[in-house]
Write a protein that holds these residues in place. Structure first.
Motif: not given
Lengths: 254, 337, 132
Positions: A103-112
């Motif tokens: 989730q974190f790896f995905f969120d770190a991309l998605s937020v940017h």
């Protein structure tokens, strides 16, 4: 809009829609089985945000495709080989450490990504992003906090998280791949340059891994193929479950 | 001022010691009953008889356990919901149920018991939860019927509980009632859509109704004659209506709703009584009810096994969060030193 | 305002029993935080206060369990503001709350009752005058 760039946009909408549909589905599998009641509620919230974003993106794709295509027809009646998500999101949920790291790896991309998409030349995408970025900021806060709690928690949680990060690392390259589609979209200012996203992602991930006392894996090999329908074997099973009721009653309303 | 001991569940150091009712101060008891009769709200720090406290803990924790276990039969279909809208609304509904359990556990904790203990009571099999959740969800239509019947029955019960004498319980109920209406509407909408859909969909809906009708009637509890706690709970305004009264209300609301969508209820003896204005139903098979309550329903073991697995697999996570919080607190202290 | 407002989940503070010793009253604090020593915990309890709209007062909504303050804030947001009920949230460890006791109700609150000169209605002003 030229036919080529329109179809590139449709491809893009399927990619971001499928990422969030598949990830939302995986996250929803925790409902009723979370480590504590409050986390059941938190994960469901994130899943609902993701599914909402997916419905929005796939809905836009359907509109552009025409011929009666809808978010539902795309979600429930395409084969695995037609899905355009990255492989990261289709992996089975694993233990809580695995879920959080993924989730974190995905969120770190998605937020940017969503932050950048707010200035997309495609106003529909800009509108989608304006809403999603707020949700994503909350998601990355939640998953980032858990990374630190687990990494810097007990010996067991640290070991599980390190293992999860090690196992997931090779799936983190796909998010930044470029191809003819991304080239088109970047040229038309529909989407940002993936390599710009990569450095932002890297900065955030490095910081959180460090605070979590987790060793950052070496960049050796990265998987590829999801964006062109080449998935792991997991997606087929997931879709078989997800689509079964809809496909058993073709044409029915729900 | 005399040292005052707050009433406590653990009771070891309180004057309540071993027995409950017989050692209650008659003056305080009379005052308490008068407050109840006046319709006053009892709050956590108010004096209350030990039996009131223990009955409330039992009732409230059972209610909370039911919400949590109730997540499982519906959670079973989230991954197979046939449209994105149904997927999201079902997930939101199950999430609400987690929230309801949470509100009620918190309300129970005001009576001096930790949630860790309450969870332990459920998982060890000591505590009960609503028998309805020991039935399996076999088709998508079950999602509709559960919202319609099970949440419908719960609403009938909870609307009345919103006036319970114990403040925290009543307030949790008010919050829950606001959220519950979406649940019933969602369920009924699913059923109505199926009932007016393809022949296969309509058959699916009718089959689900046939399986869930009787268990839903039983959900409102044993008949008044077999409900020993009821009289006392009504006197203390913890229960406001009897089981049979609630059951009748549920039937009266639901039968016309079934008629409206062209579905039949599996009760050949169901008939409308013009004189009383009530729908009279046939005899309930109480043997089935008691079998399920005693642990021999179709899913009792699976439900508890699922909750135990979640709890056991989650322990390292809970521990990690606690350990991290401790570390942070220690760091803060040494930084300040 | 006559009635004392009692926060939910105000556990009776550790009080002395009749022998004057600290008794185990109210709710047990969660077991010692030694991770992995077998003791399990549902995390400490926090009270949640929510500001429903701009300029409104914070109201008590209920409680959540969380390991720390940031967790409590996030959990409170997830549990108590899914339907847009909040624009601001406070979380407070339940143990930090001090509550008046029911038997204080008389001494604490009754004397205010007969000082009606504190209320505007006590005073008579000729009608029609502006500025009142």
């Amino acid at each position: 809009m030229s036919a080529a760039s329109e179809s590139a946009t449709i491809e893009f909408l399927k990619r971001i829609g499928d990422d969030r549909l598949v990830l939302g589905h995986r996250l929803s599998e925790w409902c009723g089985h979370g480590p504590i009641l409050e986390e059941d509620i938190a994960l469901a919230n994130i899943a609902l945000d993701l599914l909402g974003q997916a419905a929005h993106a796939l809905g836009l794709a359907g509109e552009s495709l025409g011929e009666g295509a809808t978010a539902d027809s795309l979600a429930f009646f395409r084969e695995a080989i037609e899905f355009r998500n990255i492989q990261l999101v289709e992996l089975p949920k694993g233990d809580f450490a695995f879920t959080i790291a993924r989730q974190f790896f995905f969120d770190a991309l998605s937020v940017h990504l969503m932050d950048a998409l707010q200035s997309s030349s495609d106003t529909r995408i800009a509108a989608l992003a304006a809403k999603a970025v707020k949700e994503d900021r909350y998601h990355v806060r939640h998953s980032g906090d858990w990374m630190v709690k687990l990494g810097d928690g007990t010996e067991e949680s640290h070991m599980r998280l390190q293992r999860a990060v090690d196992d997931l690392w090779r799936f983190t390259g796909e998010m930044f791949e470029t191809d003819a589609v991304t080239d088109q979209l970047v040229a038309k200012r529909v989407t940002p340059d993936p390599s710009a996203l990569r450095s932002k992602w890297d900065a955030l991930v490095t910081d959180v891994l460090s605070r979590a006392t987790i060793e950052k894996p070496a960049d050796t090999f990265f998987v590829s193929g999801g964006r062109s329908g080449r998935h792991t074997e997991h997606l087929g099973h997931m879709l078989a479950e997800m689509q079964i009721v809809a496909r058993s009653h073709p044409g029915a309303e729900w | 001022m005399m040292a005052r001991v707050a009433p406590s569940l653990r009771g070891k150091n309180t004057r309540m010691a071993m027995t409950e009712q017989t050692t209650e101060d008659p003056k305080r008891m009379a005052e308490f009953e008068a407050r109840i009769a006046r319709g006053e709200s009892i709050e956590p720090k108010d004096w209350m008889p030990e039996r009131y406290r223990s009955q409330l803990i039992r009732m409230m924790s059972q209610h909370a356990h039911s919400e949590i276990v109730g997540m499982l039969p519906e959670g079973n279909w989230i991954t197979r919901a046939p449209s994105l809208r149904r997927k999201m609304t079902l997930l939101a509904k199950v999430q609400d149920e987690a929230g309801h359990g949470l509100y009620i556990y918190c309300g129970t904790e005001t009576l001096g018991v930790d949630r860790t203990e309450l969870v332990d009571q459920l998982l060890s099999g000591k505590a009960k939860y609503s028998s309805i959740f020991n039935y399996p969800t076999l088709t998508w239509a079950d999602m509709g019927v559960i919202g319609w019947f099970v949440d419908g029955a719960a609403i009938v019960n909870q609307t009345v509980l919103a006036k319970a004498s114990y403040g925290p319980y009543a307030r949790a109920m008010i919050r829950i009632c606001k959220e519950e209406n979406f649940h019933k509407k969602q369920g009924y909408e699913i059923i109505a859509t199926l009932a007016s859909g393809t022949p296969k969909q309509k058959a699916m809906a009718q089959d689900a109704v046939n399986r869930w009708w009787w268990p839903s009637l039983m959900m409102l509890g044993p008949s008044d004659a077999n409900s020993p706690n009821t009289a006392e709970l009504i006197r203390w305004k913890v229960k406001r209506k009897t089981n049979d009264e609630l059951r009748q209300r549920f039937a009266d609301i639901t039968v016309p709703q079934a008629q409206a969508v062209g579905l039949t209820l599996p009760d050949p003896d169901l008939k409308y009584n013009e004189a009383s204005g009530h729908w009279e139903h046939g005899a309930i098979d109480w043997d089935e009810f008691w079998a399920v309550v005693k642990g021999n329903g179709p899913c009792n073991r699976e439900r508890l096994a699922a909750r135990r697995a979640a709890h056991d697999e989650g322990k390292w996570v809970r521990d990690a969060a606690t350990a991290h919080a401790e570390k942070q607190a220690r760091r803060k202290r040494s930084a300040a030193a | 305002m006559r009635k004392s407002r009692r926060a939910e989940n105000v556990r009776p503070r550790p009080e002395r029993n009749l022998a004057g010793e600290p008794g185990s009253t109210g709710s047990k604090a969660p077991p010692a935080d030694k991770a992995g020593d077998g003791a399990d915990s549902q995390w400490p309890l926090w009270e949640v206060f929510v500001q429903p709209a701009q300029g409104a007062a914070y109201e008590h909504s209920g409680s959540v369990h969380a390991p720390d303050a940031e967790g409590a804030l996030q959990n409170a947001r997830d549990v108590y503001s899914r339907r847009g009920e909040a624009i601001g949230i406070w979380v407070v460890p339940s143990t930090a709350i001090t509550a008046s006791k029911p038997e204080d109700q008389g001494p604490f609150f009754d004397p205010a009752d007969d000082k009606i000169y504190r209320h505007p209605q006590f005073y008579k002003i000729p009608r029609g005058l502006k500025g009142f």
